[in-house]
Design an enzyme around this catalytic site. Structure first.
Site, PDB file in Angstrom:
ATOM      1  N   HIS A 108      62.154  16.537  65.319  1.00 50.95           N
ATOM      2  CA  HIS A 108      61.911  17.602  64.341  1.00 50.95           C
ATOM      3  C   HIS A 108      60.619  17.291  63.574  1.00 50.95           C
ATOM      4  O   HIS A 108      60.406  16.144  63.165  1.00 50.95           O
ATOM      5  CB  HIS A 108      63.095  17.696  63.376  1.00 50.95           C
ATOM      6  CG  HIS A 108      62.949  18.809  62.396  1.00 50.95           C
ATOM      7  ND1 HIS A 108      63.178  20.130  62.739  1.00 50.95           N
ATOM      8  CD2 HIS A 108      62.554  18.810  61.099  1.00 50.95           C
ATOM      9  CE1 HIS A 108      62.935  20.892  61.681  1.00 50.95           C
ATOM     10  NE2 HIS A 108      62.564  20.123  60.676  1.00 50.95           N
ATOM     11  N   GLU A 173      54.722  12.759  66.901  1.00 46.89           N
ATOM     12  CA  GLU A 173      55.932  13.045  67.692  1.00 46.89           C
ATOM     13  C   GLU A 173      55.831  12.414  69.075  1.00 46.89           C
ATOM     14  O   GLU A 173      56.803  11.849  69.576  1.00 46.89           O
ATOM     15  CB  GLU A 173      56.108  14.565  67.860  1.00 46.89           C
ATOM     16  CG  GLU A 173      56.450  15.289  66.577  1.00 46.89           C
ATOM     17  CD  GLU A 173      56.714  16.775  66.819  1.00 46.89           C
ATOM     18  OE1 GLU A 173      57.310  17.125  67.860  1.00 46.89           O
ATOM     19  OE2 GLU A 173      56.307  17.596  65.976  1.00 46.89           O
TER      20      GLU A 173
END
Ligand code: GRF
Length: 201
Positions: A108, A173
């Protein structure tokens, strides 16, 4: 060899990071199947280019449970040990959670529990946050609320737009997700309540 299943809905840049880590031997497993709920998702091409089997299972016209049952079946047929949501834009139901207990991860683009849900980067900018980041967590029934495996902070700069912030978070990420998967596949963590302990585990 551990087998990973990846669920996507779109671009698949996190999938690409996982593919590269698997290729380089740092993931601790191989990607056995990529499932998309969206036909023609760009991530499907990335999987095919890497020689990974794909399935497109559209969710339209079926209940969440029915759809998840179909996905679970495909993942189980492929002998998957761990499921990674990578830009998968659907809530998962108990059907999938029960088929892979404590074996589903999500990434996320914020430091959870701040800014869950859609458009997390926009939420951080609108809130005026000075720091945001990326989180990899175990998936539980609540939205973006499961035990946190890894997080990394990203500063919000005065000149940031949603686009520039999104791309700086995305770089993080791409480092974070393969590391988190390797921790889980290597069983290098302990779950104590909500805390995921990784030091010396
Ligand atoms: C990423 O920002 C991820 O954190 C969020 O959706 C986006 C997916 O991007 N869950 P991609 O499809 O992996 O490029």
């Amino acid at each position: 060899m551990n087998r990973v299943g990846v669920l996507i809905s779109g671009r698949g840049s996190n999938l690409q990071a996982l593919i590269e880590a698997a290729r380089g031997g740092s993931l601790g497993g191989q990607i056995a199947l990529v499932v998309s709920n969206v036909e023609g998702a760009a991530g499907l091409d990335r999987a095919r280019e890497a020689g990974i089997p794909t399935e497109t299972l559209p969710h339209q016209g079926r209940s969440r449970e029915e759809h998840d049952r179909e996905i679970s079946g495909k993942l189980q047929e492929a002998g998957v040990d761990l499921v990674c949501l990578a830009g998968y834009m659907r809530l998962v139901s108990r059907v999938l959670l029960e088929a892979f207990p404590a074996r589903i991860l999500n990434i996320h683009p914020s430091l959870l529990p701040a800014f869950p849900g859609l458009k997390a980067q926009r939420q951080a900018l609108d809130h005026g946050a000075k720091v945001t980041g990326a989180t990899v967590h175990f998936v539980t029934p609540g939205l973006d609320s499961g035990p946190i495996l890894l997080q990394e902070a990203v500063p919000v700069l005065d000149r940031d737009t949603e686009g520039s912030l999104t791309s700086r978070i995305l770089e993080v990420e791409h480092r974070l997700y393969p590391r988190a998967v390797a921790l889980v596949l290597g069983k290098k963590y302990r779950l104590v309540g909500r805390r995921v302990l990784t030091e010396g585990a």
